[in-house]
Design a protein around this motif. Structure first.
Motif, PDB file in Angstrom:
ATOM      1  N   THR A 228     -33.098 -35.584  15.604  1.00 38.72           N
ATOM      2  CA  THR A 228     -32.677 -36.522  14.563  1.00 38.72           C
ATOM      3  C   THR A 228     -31.172 -36.429  14.371  1.00 38.72           C
ATOM      4  OG1 THR A 228     -34.823 -36.400  13.467  1.00 38.72           O
ATOM      5  CG2 THR A 228     -32.965 -37.166  12.130  1.00 38.72           C
TER       6      THR A 228
ATOM      7  N   CYS B  55     -29.459 -38.145  17.317  1.00 37.32           N
ATOM      8  CA  CYS B  55     -29.582 -39.594  17.161  1.00 37.32           C
ATOM      9  C   CYS B  55     -28.646 -40.105  16.064  1.00 37.32           C
ATOM     10  CB  CYS B  55     -31.027 -39.948  16.849  1.00 37.32           C
ATOM     11  SG  CYS B  55     -31.363 -41.703  16.844  1.00 37.32           S
ATOM     12  N   ALA B  56     -28.540 -39.375  14.982  1.00 37.50           N
ATOM     13  CA  ALA B  56     -27.711 -39.801  13.843  1.00 37.50           C
ATOM     14  C   ALA B  56     -26.235 -39.892  14.207  1.00 37.50           C
ATOM     15  CB  ALA B  56     -27.902 -38.853  12.661  1.00 37.50           C
TER      16      ALA B  56
ATOM     17  N   TYR C 239     -25.117 -41.180  16.842  1.00 36.43           N
ATOM     18  CA  TYR C 239     -24.941 -42.463  17.532  1.00 36.43           C
ATOM     19  C   TYR C 239     -25.359 -43.653  16.677  1.00 36.43           C
ATOM     20  CZ  TYR C 239     -24.258 -39.847  21.839  1.00 36.43           C
ATOM     21  OH  TYR C 239     -23.769 -39.000  22.793  1.00 36.43           O
ATOM     22  N   ILE C 240     -26.416 -43.470  15.900  1.00 35.02           N
ATOM     23  CA  ILE C 240     -27.028 -44.560  15.126  1.00 35.02           C
ATOM     24  C   ILE C 240     -26.955 -44.205  13.642  1.00 35.02           C
ATOM     25  CG2 ILE C 240     -29.124 -45.934  14.812  1.00 35.02           C
ATOM     26  CD1 ILE C 240     -28.218 -46.042  17.707  1.00 35.02           C
TER      27      ILE C 240
ATOM     28  N   THR D  93     -30.692 -45.107   9.081  1.00 30.00           N
ATOM     29  CA  THR D  93     -31.860 -44.228   9.208  1.00 30.00           C
ATOM     30  C   THR D  93     -33.100 -44.954   9.738  1.00 30.00           C
ATOM     31  OG1 THR D  93     -32.339 -44.524   6.847  1.00 30.00           O
ATOM     32  CG2 THR D  93     -31.115 -42.551   7.477  1.00 30.00           C
TER      33      THR D  93
ATOM     34  N   ASP E 200     -33.084 -47.428  11.888  1.00 25.34           N
ATOM     35  CA  ASP E 200     -32.841 -47.559  13.321  1.00 25.34           C
ATOM     36  C   ASP E 200     -33.014 -46.215  14.023  1.00 25.34           C
ATOM     37  OD1 ASP E 200     -32.314 -50.258  12.972  1.00 25.34           O
ATOM     38  OD2 ASP E 200     -30.127 -49.997  12.944  1.00 25.34           O
ATOM     39  N   GLN E 201     -32.601 -45.140  13.368  1.00 27.68           N
ATOM     40  CA  GLN E 201     -32.782 -43.805  13.934  1.00 27.68           C
ATOM     41  C   GLN E 201     -34.267 -43.533  14.193  1.00 27.68           C
ATOM     42  OE1 GLN E 201     -31.079 -40.878  11.291  1.00 27.68           O
ATOM     43  NE2 GLN E 201     -29.107 -41.950  11.264  1.00 27.68           N
ATOM     44  N   LYS E 202     -35.091 -43.879  13.213  1.00 24.72           N
ATOM     45  CA  LYS E 202     -36.532 -43.663  13.362  1.00 24.72           C
ATOM     46  C   LYS E 202     -37.088 -44.432  14.552  1.00 24.72           C
ATOM     47  CE  LYS E 202     -37.210 -42.769   8.461  1.00 24.72           C
ATOM     48  NZ  LYS E 202     -37.688 -43.295   7.195  1.00 24.72           N
TER      49      LYS E 202
ATOM     50  N   LEU F  86     -35.854 -42.676  17.749  1.00 25.86           N
ATOM     51  CA  LEU F  86     -36.563 -41.410  17.945  1.00 25.86           C
ATOM     52  C   LEU F  86     -38.007 -41.629  18.366  1.00 25.86           C
ATOM     53  CD1 LEU F  86     -35.088 -39.303  15.042  1.00 25.86           C
ATOM     54  CD2 LEU F  86     -34.854 -38.858  17.490  1.00 25.86           C
TER      55      LEU F  86
ATOM     56  N   ALA G  31     -30.609 -43.972  22.443  1.00 27.52           N
ATOM     57  CA  ALA G  31     -29.633 -44.450  21.456  1.00 27.52           C
ATOM     58  C   ALA G  31     -28.664 -45.440  22.103  1.00 27.52           C
ATOM     59  CB  ALA G  31     -28.871 -43.273  20.850  1.00 27.52           C
TER      60      ALA G  31
ATOM     61  N   GLN H 143     -20.284 -41.046  11.688  1.00 29.71           N
ATOM     62  CA  GLN H 143     -21.062 -42.275  11.502  1.00 29.71           C
ATOM     63  C   GLN H 143     -20.204 -43.440  11.007  1.00 29.71           C
ATOM     64  OE1 GLN H 143     -24.172 -40.819   8.894  1.00 29.71           O
ATOM     65  NE2 GLN H 143     -25.622 -40.736  10.595  1.00 29.71           N
TER      66      GLN H 143
END
Length: 186
Positions: A36, A39-40, A42-43, A46, A48-50, A53, A87, A129
């Motif tokens: 997570t 991913c965070a 790059y994205i 939250t 979109d992160q889900k 992932l 990502a 971010q």
């Protein structure tokens, strides 16, 4: 049974190899938080992160039979690469990756690196971010993933000097954000 950190990867791979139903939940429990965080970087969003992932874990689970354990850290490196690639695909699909033109105005910041010791990981992630997508992607690939500008250029379909420029601009913008933050919190 207590497993040392370096044995955990091998144990998870063995669970998958045996077709053990607990393998997926064990892998998720061990790496979800770390992935997570990857991913965070790059994205920022939250939701979109889900999505990213979820796609990454599906790919990890379906591609696990092709994974060859090569020692401690190899599973973590492999799943990290999958998350980063997912990502990047998300960013491309949603047309979020654009480089910032060379003539864009950059803030004046001192040449020395800003002090980051007093910053939390969450603070640093928040600054990353806030970078424009092009800066953020190149910064992560170069500074954190250890890719060369040539590798980044191939991955993103840009020139190596564009990658280097985006990285330099990302560093300057991060330095400005950190300096501004430190001034506000004094």
């Amino acid at each position: 049974m207590h497993l040392y950190k370096h044995d955990t990867e091998q144990h998870i791979v063995q669970l998958f190899g045996r077709g053990d139903a607990s393998a997926m939940s064990r892998l998720y429990a061990e790496y979800a938080r770390y992935l997570t965080g990857v991913c965070a970087r790059y994205i920022p969003d939250t939701d979109d992160q889900k999505d990213v992932l979820q796609e990454a874990f599906i790919q990890i689970y379906t591609q696990m039979p092709t994974f060859a354990y090569r020692g401690p850290g190899s599973l973590r490196a492999w799943i990290t690469r999958i998350v980063v690639n997912q990502a990047l695909m998300f960013i491309r699909r949603h047309a979020q990756f654009t480089t910032v033109e060379a003539d864009a105005t950059l803030p004046d910041v001192p040449e020395e690196e800003p002090a980051v010791d007093a910053l939390s990981e969450a603070d640093i992630l928040g600054f990353i971010q806030q970078l424009p997508a092009g800066y953020r992607v190149v910064f992560n690939l170069y500074a954190i993933e250890g890719k060369t500008h040539g590798d980044i250029a191939k991955l993103l379909g840009i020139r190596p000097d564009s990658s280097a420029s985006q990285y330099a601009r990302a560093r300057r913008l991060l330095a400005k954000m950190i300096n501004d933050y430190r001034l506000k919190t004094r």
